[in-house]
Design a protein around this motif. Structure first.
Motif, PDB file in Angstrom:
ATOM      1  N   GLU A   1      11.590   3.824   9.665  1.00  0.00           N
ATOM      2  CA  GLU A   1      10.980   5.141   9.777  1.00  0.00           C
ATOM      3  C   GLU A   1      11.224   5.971   8.525  1.00  0.00           C
ATOM      4  OE1 GLU A   1      10.656   8.748  13.077  1.00  0.00           O
ATOM      5  OE2 GLU A   1      11.651   6.857  13.571  1.00  0.00           O
ATOM      6  N   GLY A   2      10.167   6.579   8.046  1.00  0.00           N
ATOM      7  CA  GLY A   2      10.248   7.383   6.834  1.00  0.00           C
ATOM      8  C   GLY A   2      10.090   6.585   5.562  1.00  0.00           C
ATOM      9  N   ASP A   3      10.047   5.253   5.676  1.00  0.00           N
ATOM     10  CA  ASP A   3       9.949   4.422   4.476  1.00  0.00           C
ATOM     11  C   ASP A   3       8.760   3.463   4.515  1.00  0.00           C
ATOM     12  OD1 ASP A   3      11.449   3.524   1.916  1.00  0.00           O
ATOM     13  OD2 ASP A   3      10.993   1.648   2.965  1.00  0.00           O
ATOM     14  N   HIS A   4       8.718   2.539   5.487  1.00  0.00           N
ATOM     15  CA  HIS A   4       7.631   1.568   5.451  1.00  0.00           C
ATOM     16  C   HIS A   4       7.390   0.909   6.807  1.00  0.00           C
ATOM     17  CE1 HIS A   4      11.017  -1.304   4.924  1.00  0.00           C
ATOM     18  NE2 HIS A   4      10.204  -2.160   5.514  1.00  0.00           N
ATOM     19  N   VAL A   5       6.197   0.316   6.912  1.00  0.00           N
ATOM     20  CA  VAL A   5       5.828  -0.568   8.021  1.00  0.00           C
ATOM     21  C   VAL A   5       5.301  -1.849   7.399  1.00  0.00           C
ATOM     22  CG1 VAL A   5       4.276  -0.958   9.968  1.00  0.00           C
ATOM     23  CG2 VAL A   5       5.224   1.320   9.573  1.00  0.00           C
ATOM     24  N   THR A   6       5.731  -3.007   7.918  1.00  0.00           N
ATOM     25  CA  THR A   6       5.259  -4.294   7.409  1.00  0.00           C
ATOM     26  C   THR A   6       4.620  -5.099   8.536  1.00  0.00           C
ATOM     27  OG1 THR A   6       6.966  -4.389   5.696  1.00  0.00           O
ATOM     28  CG2 THR A   6       5.917  -6.464   6.281  1.00  0.00           C
ATOM     29  N   VAL A   7       3.466  -5.677   8.234  1.00  0.00           N
ATOM     30  CA  VAL A   7       2.767  -6.553   9.176  1.00  0.00           C
ATOM     31  C   VAL A   7       2.521  -7.895   8.497  1.00  0.00           C
ATOM     32  CG1 VAL A   7       1.678  -4.647  10.411  1.00  0.00           C
ATOM     33  CG2 VAL A   7       0.461  -5.712   8.485  1.00  0.00           C
ATOM     34  N   VAL A   8       2.393  -8.939   9.309  1.00  0.00           N
ATOM     35  CA  VAL A   8       2.155 -10.292   8.792  1.00  0.00           C
ATOM     36  C   VAL A   8       0.974 -10.896   9.553  1.00  0.00           C
ATOM     37  CG1 VAL A   8       4.528 -10.653   8.062  1.00  0.00           C
ATOM     38  CG2 VAL A   8       3.848 -11.263  10.398  1.00  0.00           C
TER      39      VAL A   8
ATOM     40  N   VAL B   1       0.856  -1.184   0.000  1.00  0.00           N
ATOM     41  CA  VAL B   1       0.000   0.000   0.000  1.00  0.00           C
ATOM     42  C   VAL B   1       0.892   1.234   0.000  1.00  0.00           C
ATOM     43  CG1 VAL B   1      -1.780   1.286   1.247  1.00  0.00           C
ATOM     44  CG2 VAL B   1      -1.800  -1.221   1.279  1.00  0.00           C
ATOM     45  N   GLY B   2       0.686   2.121  -0.955  1.00  0.00           N
ATOM     46  CA  GLY B   2       1.454   3.358  -1.018  1.00  0.00           C
ATOM     47  C   GLY B   2       0.665   4.512  -0.434  1.00  0.00           C
ATOM     48  N   PHE B   3       1.171   5.094   0.649  1.00  0.00           N
ATOM     49  CA  PHE B   3       0.576   6.275   1.272  1.00  0.00           C
ATOM     50  C   PHE B   3       1.370   7.521   0.872  1.00  0.00           C
ATOM     51  CE2 PHE B   3      -1.310   3.939   5.203  1.00  0.00           C
ATOM     52  CZ  PHE B   3      -2.512   3.763   4.539  1.00  0.00           C
ATOM     53  N   ASN B   4       0.753   8.683   1.049  1.00  0.00           N
ATOM     54  CA  ASN B   4       1.466   9.923   0.717  1.00  0.00           C
ATOM     55  C   ASN B   4       2.305  10.443   1.879  1.00  0.00           C
ATOM     56  OD1 ASN B   4      -0.812  10.629   2.224  1.00  0.00           O
ATOM     57  ND2 ASN B   4      -0.970  12.648   1.280  1.00  0.00           N
ATOM     58  N   LEU B   5       2.172   9.847   3.060  1.00  0.00           N
ATOM     59  CA  LEU B   5       2.904  10.297   4.245  1.00  0.00           C
ATOM     60  C   LEU B   5       3.397   9.095   5.035  1.00  0.00           C
ATOM     61  CD1 LEU B   5       0.412  13.012   5.592  1.00  0.00           C
ATOM     62  CD2 LEU B   5       2.567  13.465   4.405  1.00  0.00           C
ATOM     63  N   ASP B   6       4.385   9.334   5.877  1.00  0.00           N
ATOM     64  CA  ASP B   6       4.775   8.341   6.858  1.00  0.00           C
ATOM     65  C   ASP B   6       3.810   8.449   8.032  1.00  0.00           C
ATOM     66  OD1 ASP B   6       6.218   6.323   8.070  1.00  0.00           O
ATOM     67  OD2 ASP B   6       7.733   7.665   8.903  1.00  0.00           O
TER      68      ASP B   6
ATOM     69  N   LYS C   1       1.322  -6.835  28.837  1.00  0.00           N
ATOM     70  CA  LYS C   1       2.767  -7.115  28.852  1.00  0.00           C
ATOM     71  C   LYS C   1       3.530  -6.037  28.091  1.00  0.00           C
ATOM     72  CE  LYS C   1       2.637 -12.171  29.318  1.00  0.00           C
ATOM     73  NZ  LYS C   1       3.039 -13.467  28.686  1.00  0.00           N
ATOM     74  N   ALA C   2       2.967  -5.593  26.963  1.00  0.00           N
ATOM     75  CA  ALA C   2       3.615  -4.537  26.183  1.00  0.00           C
ATOM     76  C   ALA C   2       3.583  -3.217  26.935  1.00  0.00           C
ATOM     77  CB  ALA C   2       2.932  -4.403  24.826  1.00  0.00           C
ATOM     78  N   LEU C   3       2.474  -2.948  27.630  1.00  0.00           N
ATOM     79  CA  LEU C   3       2.366  -1.706  28.393  1.00  0.00           C
ATOM     80  C   LEU C   3       3.424  -1.652  29.491  1.00  0.00           C
ATOM     81  CD1 LEU C   3      -1.510  -1.310  28.817  1.00  0.00           C
ATOM     82  CD2 LEU C   3      -0.010  -0.143  27.195  1.00  0.00           C
ATOM     83  N   GLU C   4       3.733  -2.784  30.056  1.00  0.00           N
ATOM     84  CA  GLU C   4       4.725  -2.838  31.134  1.00  0.00           C
ATOM     85  C   GLU C   4       6.123  -2.457  30.642  1.00  0.00           C
ATOM     86  OE1 GLU C   4       4.499  -6.768  32.667  1.00  0.00           O
ATOM     87  OE2 GLU C   4       2.528  -6.485  33.622  1.00  0.00           O
ATOM     88  N   GLN C   5       6.370  -2.594  29.350  1.00  0.00           N
ATOM     89  CA  GLN C   5       7.678  -2.282  28.788  1.00  0.00           C
ATOM     90  C   GLN C   5       7.905  -0.782  28.618  1.00  0.00           C
ATOM     91  OE1 GLN C   5       9.928  -4.807  28.398  1.00  0.00           O
ATOM     92  NE2 GLN C   5       8.256  -5.991  29.315  1.00  0.00           N
ATOM     93  N   GLY C   6       6.815  -0.001  28.699  1.00  0.00           N
ATOM     94  CA  GLY C   6       6.947   1.448  28.577  1.00  0.00           C
ATOM     95  C   GLY C   6       6.641   1.958  27.182  1.00  0.00           C
ATOM     96  N   ALA C   7       6.432   3.280  27.084  1.00  0.00           N
ATOM     97  CA  ALA C   7       6.007   3.908  25.829  1.00  0.00           C
ATOM     98  C   ALA C   7       7.033   3.757  24.718  1.00  0.00           C
ATOM     99  CB  ALA C   7       5.705   5.391  26.073  1.00  0.00           C
ATOM    100  N   ALA C   8       8.321   3.883  25.054  1.00  0.00           N
ATOM    101  CA  ALA C   8       9.357   3.799  24.028  1.00  0.00           C
ATOM    102  C   ALA C   8       9.384   2.428  23.379  1.00  0.00           C
ATOM    103  CB  ALA C   8      10.718   4.123  24.628  1.00  0.00           C
ATOM    104  N   ALA C   9       9.244   1.392  24.178  1.00  0.00           N
ATOM    105  CA  ALA C   9       9.243   0.026  23.653  1.00  0.00           C
ATOM    106  C   ALA C   9       7.981  -0.238  22.840  1.00  0.00           C
ATOM    107  CB  ALA C   9       9.363  -0.978  24.789  1.00  0.00           C
ATOM    108  N   LEU C  10       6.850   0.270  23.335  1.00  0.00           N
ATOM    109  CA  LEU C  10       5.580   0.065  22.635  1.00  0.00           C
ATOM    110  C   LEU C  10       5.599   0.700  21.254  1.00  0.00           C
ATOM    111  CD1 LEU C  10       2.659  -0.922  22.621  1.00  0.00           C
ATOM    112  CD2 LEU C  10       2.008   1.219  23.753  1.00  0.00           C
ATOM    113  N   ALA C  11       6.238   1.856  21.146  1.00  0.00           N
ATOM    114  CA  ALA C  11       6.300   2.564  19.869  1.00  0.00           C
ATOM    115  C   ALA C  11       7.126   1.812  18.833  1.00  0.00           C
ATOM    116  CB  ALA C  11       6.883   3.961  20.072  1.00  0.00           C
ATOM    117  N   LYS C  12       7.950   0.876  19.301  1.00  0.00           N
ATOM    118  CA  LYS C  12       8.795   0.106  18.387  1.00  0.00           C
ATOM    119  C   LYS C  12       8.293  -1.321  18.182  1.00  0.00           C
ATOM    120  CE  LYS C  12      13.011   2.655  19.580  1.00  0.00           C
ATOM    121  NZ  LYS C  12      14.371   2.563  20.155  1.00  0.00           N
ATOM    122  N   ASN C  13       7.382  -1.768  19.046  1.00  0.00           N
ATOM    123  CA  ASN C  13       6.928  -3.153  18.965  1.00  0.00           C
ATOM    124  C   ASN C  13       5.457  -3.256  19.359  1.00  0.00           C
ATOM    125  OD1 ASN C  13       7.071  -5.914  18.554  1.00  0.00           O
ATOM    126  ND2 ASN C  13       7.765  -6.316  20.644  1.00  0.00           N
ATOM    127  N   PRO C  14       4.539  -2.925  18.445  1.00  0.00           N
ATOM    128  CA  PRO C  14       3.100  -2.974  18.741  1.00  0.00           C
ATOM    129  C   PRO C  14       2.659  -4.387  19.120  1.00  0.00           C
ATOM    130  CG  PRO C  14       3.521  -1.814  16.684  1.00  0.00           C
ATOM    131  CD  PRO C  14       4.813  -2.460  17.082  1.00  0.00           C
TER     132      PRO C  14
END
Length: 526
Positions: free
Chosen positions: A212-219, A52-57, A186-199
């Protein structure tokens, strides 16, 4: 992922070619979703990896912090809520199977779906919901704090029951709840910084990577409660340049793009296994005017600026006709819309108001906005229009995250003059359409009232509507609020563009909402 890699010279060449072609006015309707456009022969998908191509990150991977629809589209593959919207913007069950409301309109009891797991393997239950509530209540900087702070309490009588009690009746509660994503404790316990990198949610897809600035991939999430998705992956790519985004769709590097540039939509629709999909939107296009500035304090100046903008030309020039004028502070697709007397293009009236206000010779302003192709084109249009009444505008395009950092600052640090922006209420309610961007308590850094609009009568109307359950009263209050904003003109009211996407004919099951948010939970490549 078996996608062709697009060469830079090819993207540039196609961009120039498409720009030169021009386009016609939009057709009255697009090809039906999931079917090929008239005359096309549907070809098979080359693989099961959706791009999917978006116009923004995206802004963030923290679901309690985001407000933009592109980020919500990405996070919507990974996170879920107790309730959600169907394709008619009606509330339906999601992680809650059912709910009931007490007669006082204060207490909501939700029965939760059983057998739901987070991506980390832990169980979704009432305690998990309570952990998300606790997190947002503890951090006023989170955007979802504004939602949960209106709740009196959250109780969990058992693992399958959540009881939410409100402080006061709130007509927007259930709609706002549809935007409250639930994160693994469990993710909440890791803190905001960790959550922002590992949903870590309960959604149909789980996080794989972000550049960052290029893509996000989900499976696909193998243990998804509603059945494992059929595609192998979804990659969301940030492609700000319109021509490059369209070229990706044409060559097959992308299977779906949003937004499809309006100027190019008629040219590519029906070609090379591409179909263009359009629909009315809840998107409001406007320019905020910082009413704290000496030259913008007088509403006669702001009204003059509205009269100086040729909205019909704006729609034709910027959106190739894929938009409509809006005679209020939000579009007719949002509830309780009340049409106002238009600010029709009238330079003589605009100049007369400028003279009355003591600015016959004009003044200088800066105009901020995203650095995407169409946003810059829109800003340049505003610049040209306001020059007709002596207002010299410097256009300052910025990368979105940079712009966000400039906007959400304390009032005494604010350097904003004007902001070329668009907004759509993902909650589809009238309060959601205006409160965060026009109510005075919502000035930055709290939210996006970057006009610093301050009208106690307007705020009172919103607050009274919020606790009302009477439809006639709500109609009256929201009409009053819209009239006040229209007359005060803290914005340049520009219009509402259609949502326009481009997709390969082998793509099916994508739902593009009126707010521009994508639902990819049922996507298929065939």
């Amino acid at each position: 992922m078996k996608k062709k890699i697009i060469a830079l010279f090819l993207a540039a060449a196609m961009s120039l070619s498409l720009a030169a072609c021009g386009g016609n006015a939009p057709a009255s309707s697009a090809a039906p979703k999931g079917s090929a456009a008239s005359g096309q022969t549907k070809t098979a998908a080359p693989d099961q990896d959706l791009v999917v191509g978006f116009n923004l990150d995206i802004q963030s991977l923290d679901p309690h912090q985001v407000s933009d629809t592109l980020s919500m589209s990405v996070l919507g593959t990974m996170y879920e809520q107790l309730v959600t919207f169907d394709e008619n913007q009606k509330i339906v069950p999601m992680l809650a199977e059912s709910w009931k409301v007490d007669p006082d309109n204060l207490t909501y009891t939700f029965t939760l779906r059983k057998g739901v797991k987070f991506h980390d393997g832990s169980e979704f239950n009432a305690a998990a919901f309570k952990a998300n509530y606790d997190r947002c209540m503890k951090d006023e900087k989170l955007r979802q704090y504004r939602t949960v702070s209106k709740w009196e309490s959250v109780k969990t009588p058992d693992d399958s029951t959540v009881v939410i009690k409100l402080k006061t009746p709130n007509v927007t509660f259930i709609n706002k709840l549809a935007l409250f994503s639930i994160v693994s404790p469990k993710a909440l316990e890791q803190g905001a910084a960790a959550l922002a990198k590992n949903p870590d949610g309960t959604g149909a897809y789980q996080f794989q990577e972000r550049v960052e600035g290029d893509h996000v991939t989900v499976v696909p999430f193998a243990d998804y409660w509603n059945g494992k998705p059929s595609v192998n992956s979804i990659t969301f790519k940030a492609v700000p340049e319109d021509g490059a985004r369209v070229a990706m769709l044409q060559t097959g590097e992308a299977d779906y793009i949003y937004p499809m540039p309006a100027t190019q939509a008629p040219t590519v629709d029906g070609t090379k296994d591409i179909k263009v999909v359009t629909a009315p939107s809840a998107i409001m296009r406007y320019v905020t005017l910082n009413t704290n500035l000496p030259q913008l304090k007088d509403k006669r100046v702001r009204q003059a600026m509205n009269y100086a903008i040729d909205k019909k030309a704006y729609i034709k020039t910027i959106f190739n006709g894929y938009a409509s004028e809006v005679h209020s502070c939000y579009p007719p697709t949002v509830q309780y819309y009340s049409e106002q007397t238009p600010y029709d293009f009238n330079l003589e009236k605009a100049k007369s108001l400028m003279k009355e206000a003591g600015f016959e010779n004009g003044f200088e302003l800066t105009l901020w906005g995203d650095n995407t192709t169409n946003e810059m084109k829109g800003m340049q249009f505003i610049q040209q229009q306001l020059a007709q009444i002596g207002i010299k505008v410097e256009v300052v395009p910025m990368e979105p995250n940079t712009l966000s950092g400039m906007i959400y600052v304390e009032p005494d640090k604010a350097k904003i003059n004007m902001w070329y922006v668009n907004w759509s209420p993902s909650s589809f309610d009238a309060d959601g359409a205006v409160r965060n961007i026009l109510s005075y308590p919502m000035i930055p850094p709290t939210s996006a009232n970057t006009a610093y609009y301050n009208n106690p009568e307007f705020d009172k109307a919103l607050d009274e509507a919020l606790v009302s359950t009477d439809t006639a009263k709500l109609t009256e209050l929201y009409a009053k609020a819209q009239k006040l904003v229209w007359e005060d003109s803290p914005w340049l009211f520009l219009g509402s563009d259609q949502v326009i996407a481009g997709e390969k004919t082998y793509v099916g099951g994508v739902y593009l909402g009126p707010d521009g948010k994508l639902d990819l939970t049922k996507v298929k490549l065939s």
